[in-house]
Design a protein around this motif. Sequence first.
Motif, PDB file in Angstrom:
ATOM      1  N   VAL A  19       0.856  -1.182   0.000  1.00 41.08           N
ATOM      2  CA  VAL A  19       0.000   0.000   0.000  1.00 41.08           C
ATOM      3  C   VAL A  19       0.894   1.235   0.000  1.00 41.08           C
ATOM      4  CG1 VAL A  19      -1.922  -1.132   1.182  1.00 41.08           C
ATOM      5  CG2 VAL A  19      -0.183   0.063   2.524  1.00 41.08           C
ATOM      6  N   SER A  20       0.416   2.279  -0.651  1.00 43.64           N
ATOM      7  CA  SER A  20       1.150   3.545  -0.682  1.00 43.64           C
ATOM      8  C   SER A  20       0.272   4.630  -0.090  1.00 43.64           C
ATOM      9  CB  SER A  20       1.541   3.910  -2.117  1.00 43.64           C
ATOM     10  OG  SER A  20       2.469   2.967  -2.648  1.00 43.64           O
ATOM     11  N   VAL A  21       0.848   5.428   0.804  1.00 37.88           N
ATOM     12  CA  VAL A  21       0.101   6.504   1.447  1.00 37.88           C
ATOM     13  C   VAL A  21       0.853   7.812   1.272  1.00 37.88           C
ATOM     14  CG1 VAL A  21      -1.056   5.030   3.132  1.00 37.88           C
ATOM     15  CG2 VAL A  21       1.181   5.950   3.671  1.00 37.88           C
ATOM     16  N   GLU A  22       0.092   8.857   1.038  1.00 39.76           N
ATOM     17  CA  GLU A  22       0.675  10.173   0.817  1.00 39.76           C
ATOM     18  C   GLU A  22       0.604  10.991   2.094  1.00 39.76           C
ATOM     19  OE1 GLU A  22       0.367  13.826  -2.485  1.00 39.76           O
ATOM     20  OE2 GLU A  22      -1.263  12.356  -2.260  1.00 39.76           O
ATOM     21  N   LEU A  44       4.996   5.041  12.506  1.00 39.17           N
ATOM     22  CA  LEU A  44       3.909   6.004  12.348  1.00 39.17           C
ATOM     23  C   LEU A  44       4.240   7.246  13.160  1.00 39.17           C
ATOM     24  CD1 LEU A  44       0.881   3.568  12.534  1.00 39.17           C
ATOM     25  CD2 LEU A  44       1.770   4.751  10.521  1.00 39.17           C
ATOM     26  N   ALA A  45       4.324   8.380  12.450  1.00 36.17           N
ATOM     27  CA  ALA A  45       4.716   9.641  13.084  1.00 36.17           C
ATOM     28  C   ALA A  45       3.802  10.755  12.593  1.00 36.17           C
ATOM     29  CB  ALA A  45       6.172   9.950  12.782  1.00 36.17           C
ATOM     30  N   THR A  46       2.494  10.494  12.631  1.00 37.52           N
ATOM     31  CA  THR A  46       1.533  11.488  12.151  1.00 37.52           C
ATOM     32  C   THR A  46       1.328  12.624  13.143  1.00 37.52           C
ATOM     33  OG1 THR A  46      -0.359  10.257  13.061  1.00 37.52           O
ATOM     34  CG2 THR A  46       0.311   9.750  10.792  1.00 37.52           C
ATOM     35  N   ASN A  47       1.763  12.411  14.386  1.00 34.98           N
ATOM     36  CA  ASN A  47       1.640  13.452  15.415  1.00 34.98           C
ATOM     37  C   ASN A  47       2.948  13.555  16.183  1.00 34.98           C
ATOM     38  OD1 ASN A  47       0.470  15.466  16.976  1.00 34.98           O
ATOM     39  ND2 ASN A  47      -0.469  14.037  18.409  1.00 34.98           N
ATOM     40  N   ALA A  48       4.027  13.668  15.428  1.00 35.06           N
ATOM     41  CA  ALA A  48       5.360  13.709  16.024  1.00 35.06           C
ATOM     42  C   ALA A  48       6.088  15.011  15.728  1.00 35.06           C
ATOM     43  CB  ALA A  48       6.192  12.526  15.513  1.00 35.06           C
ATOM     44  N   GLY A  49       5.420  15.944  15.064  1.00 36.50           N
ATOM     45  CA  GLY A  49       6.043  17.234  14.787  1.00 36.50           C
ATOM     46  C   GLY A  49       7.258  17.151  13.888  1.00 36.50           C
ATOM     47  N   LEU A  50       7.262  16.207  12.954  1.00 33.93           N
ATOM     48  CA  LEU A  50       8.458  15.967  12.155  1.00 33.93           C
ATOM     49  C   LEU A  50       8.766  17.125  11.205  1.00 33.93           C
ATOM     50  CD1 LEU A  50       8.236  12.238  11.007  1.00 33.93           C
ATOM     51  CD2 LEU A  50       9.282  13.192  13.080  1.00 33.93           C
ATOM     52  N   ASP A  51      10.061  17.388  11.051  1.00 33.45           N
ATOM     53  CA  ASP A  51      10.522  18.193   9.928  1.00 33.45           C
ATOM     54  C   ASP A  51      11.135  17.233   8.906  1.00 33.45           C
ATOM     55  OD1 ASP A  51      13.148  17.563  10.774  1.00 33.45           O
ATOM     56  OD2 ASP A  51      13.363  19.460  11.850  1.00 33.45           O
ATOM     57  N   ARG A  52      11.568  17.783   7.773  1.00 32.04           N
ATOM     58  CA  ARG A  52      12.045  16.919   6.695  1.00 32.04           C
ATOM     59  C   ARG A  52      13.249  16.089   7.113  1.00 32.04           C
ATOM     60  NH1 ARG A  52      10.365  15.204   1.434  1.00 32.04           N
ATOM     61  NH2 ARG A  52      11.803  13.455   1.313  1.00 32.04           N
ATOM     62  N   ALA A  53      14.177  16.705   7.833  1.00 33.46           N
ATOM     63  CA  ALA A  53      15.378  15.981   8.229  1.00 33.46           C
ATOM     64  C   ALA A  53      15.035  14.824   9.169  1.00 33.46           C
ATOM     65  CB  ALA A  53      16.376  16.930   8.891  1.00 33.46           C
ATOM     66  N   THR A 110       8.203   5.145   6.886  1.00 34.31           N
ATOM     67  CA  THR A 110       7.705   6.098   7.880  1.00 34.31           C
ATOM     68  C   THR A 110       6.577   6.928   7.285  1.00 34.31           C
ATOM     69  OG1 THR A 110       9.860   6.233   8.987  1.00 34.31           O
ATOM     70  CG2 THR A 110       8.331   8.071   9.338  1.00 34.31           C
ATOM     71  N   VAL A 111       5.533   7.121   8.067  1.00 35.37           N
ATOM     72  CA  VAL A 111       4.397   7.952   7.663  1.00 35.37           C
ATOM     73  C   VAL A 111       4.378   9.180   8.555  1.00 35.37           C
ATOM     74  CG1 VAL A 111       1.902   8.088   7.383  1.00 35.37           C
ATOM     75  CG2 VAL A 111       3.097   5.939   6.887  1.00 35.37           C
ATOM     76  N   ALA A 112       4.521  10.350   7.954  1.00 34.66           N
ATOM     77  CA  ALA A 112       4.533  11.617   8.683  1.00 34.66           C
ATOM     78  C   ALA A 112       3.118  12.186   8.768  1.00 34.66           C
ATOM     79  CB  ALA A 112       5.485  12.596   8.004  1.00 34.66           C
ATOM     80  N   GLN A 113       3.008  13.429   9.207  1.00 36.30           N
ATOM     81  CA  GLN A 113       1.716  14.089   9.350  1.00 36.30           C
ATOM     82  C   GLN A 113       0.995  14.200   8.007  1.00 36.30           C
ATOM     83  OE1 GLN A 113       4.697  15.439  10.207  1.00 36.30           O
ATOM     84  NE2 GLN A 113       4.895  17.566   9.535  1.00 36.30           N
ATOM     85  N   PRO A 114      -0.333  14.288   8.030  1.00 38.64           N
ATOM     86  CA  PRO A 114      -1.082  14.398   6.781  1.00 38.64           C
ATOM     87  C   PRO A 114      -0.617  15.573   5.930  1.00 38.64           C
ATOM     88  CG  PRO A 114      -2.574  13.958   8.603  1.00 38.64           C
ATOM     89  CD  PRO A 114      -1.225  14.236   9.203  1.00 38.64           C
ATOM     90  N   LYS A 115      -0.713  15.414   4.640  1.00 36.47           N
ATOM     91  CA  LYS A 115      -0.278  16.452   3.714  1.00 36.47           C
ATOM     92  C   LYS A 115      -1.042  17.740   3.973  1.00 36.47           C
ATOM     93  CE  LYS A 115       0.457  17.354  -1.216  1.00 36.47           C
ATOM     94  NZ  LYS A 115       0.313  16.815  -2.590  1.00 36.47           N
ATOM     95  N   GLY A 116      -0.298  18.853   4.102  1.00 38.59           N
ATOM     96  CA  GLY A 116      -0.908  20.148   4.341  1.00 38.59           C
ATOM     97  C   GLY A 116      -1.312  20.404   5.770  1.00 38.59           C
TER      98      GLY A 116
END
Length: 338
Positions: free
Chosen positions: A38-41, A124-133, A144-150
Amino acid sequence: MRPRSLLLAAVLVLAAGCSSTAPTTPEPEVVPQAAFPVSVEHEFGTTTVPAAPQRVVSAGYTEHDTLLALGVTPVAVTDWYGDHPYATWPWAKEKLGSATPTVLTASDGPDYEKIAAQRPDLILATNAGLDRAQYDRLSAIAPTVAQPKGSIAWFGPWDAQARLIGAAVGKADEANALVDGLKKRFADTAAAHPAFAGTPAIFLQAPFYDGHAIAYQAGLSTAFLTDLGFTVPADIDRFGRTGDVSQAHIPLENLGVLNAGKVLVWGTEDAAARAELEAQPVYRTLTPVQNGNLVFTDATLAGAIYFSSPLSLPYVLDHLVPQLDAALAGNPETKPAA
């Protein structure tokens, strides 16, 4: 809503209830491998999960609630605040059962070494405050899945996070049903309480901080009220600070602006917080205070509001709605002692 640990240095203590039966771990749902890859954006691109994940790390503050709601037990969870065993609050304890995930901390960003030691096949890091680095470094460990787009980096929309997490673990349909069911429950509760509709309400932290009351402006932080039909008065917006679009810092000398709210919901965590509020003479002059149009949460209800997860929001509905009813009617128990 910004991370609670950045807002307050509060430590909550919850007395755990006793049970006569031993906790059980629900049988994990098996996701067919045919559902993968599966692919997630998300905010930093597209992540492909090649096979049904077996070792999922919850790297943000609230993702484990959604995983548990979907029948997925993470091998590691991230502690936010509250000092609860396995960083799991009361509303999620039954879903965790007897599992003992590793507890991570994220006060200085992701704990990369400890995460890598879990040998994850999905982070899963959708609520981890990630930056690109940070995202790139986690992606070098596992998909790794970051926060939702936008979305904002911290505490983006709970429903968007839930759908993203569900898709990543091969349970998109279950996640959609979970979100839709909870949204329907809010709508049904609002319909059953027509007095909520259009009533101005203000949600505040308690007590005062550095001579200010901190109120949440209309937005994600107050959706638990507006989804029930309440409105958040724009009167408080003039006290918002540059760079912080969610909080109004109201000086005590301007506390009269809170009269714009018919109901004041205070995120109290102990009796001392309420006592500190009531010690301020200007607080006692407020119309909602004099009329008993107040809600004082306890530590667990405050945490459930701040978490805003698929498991915590039902707890909010169960415990907050009766207090809102009482506040609208005028609850004498919330008035300061004479």
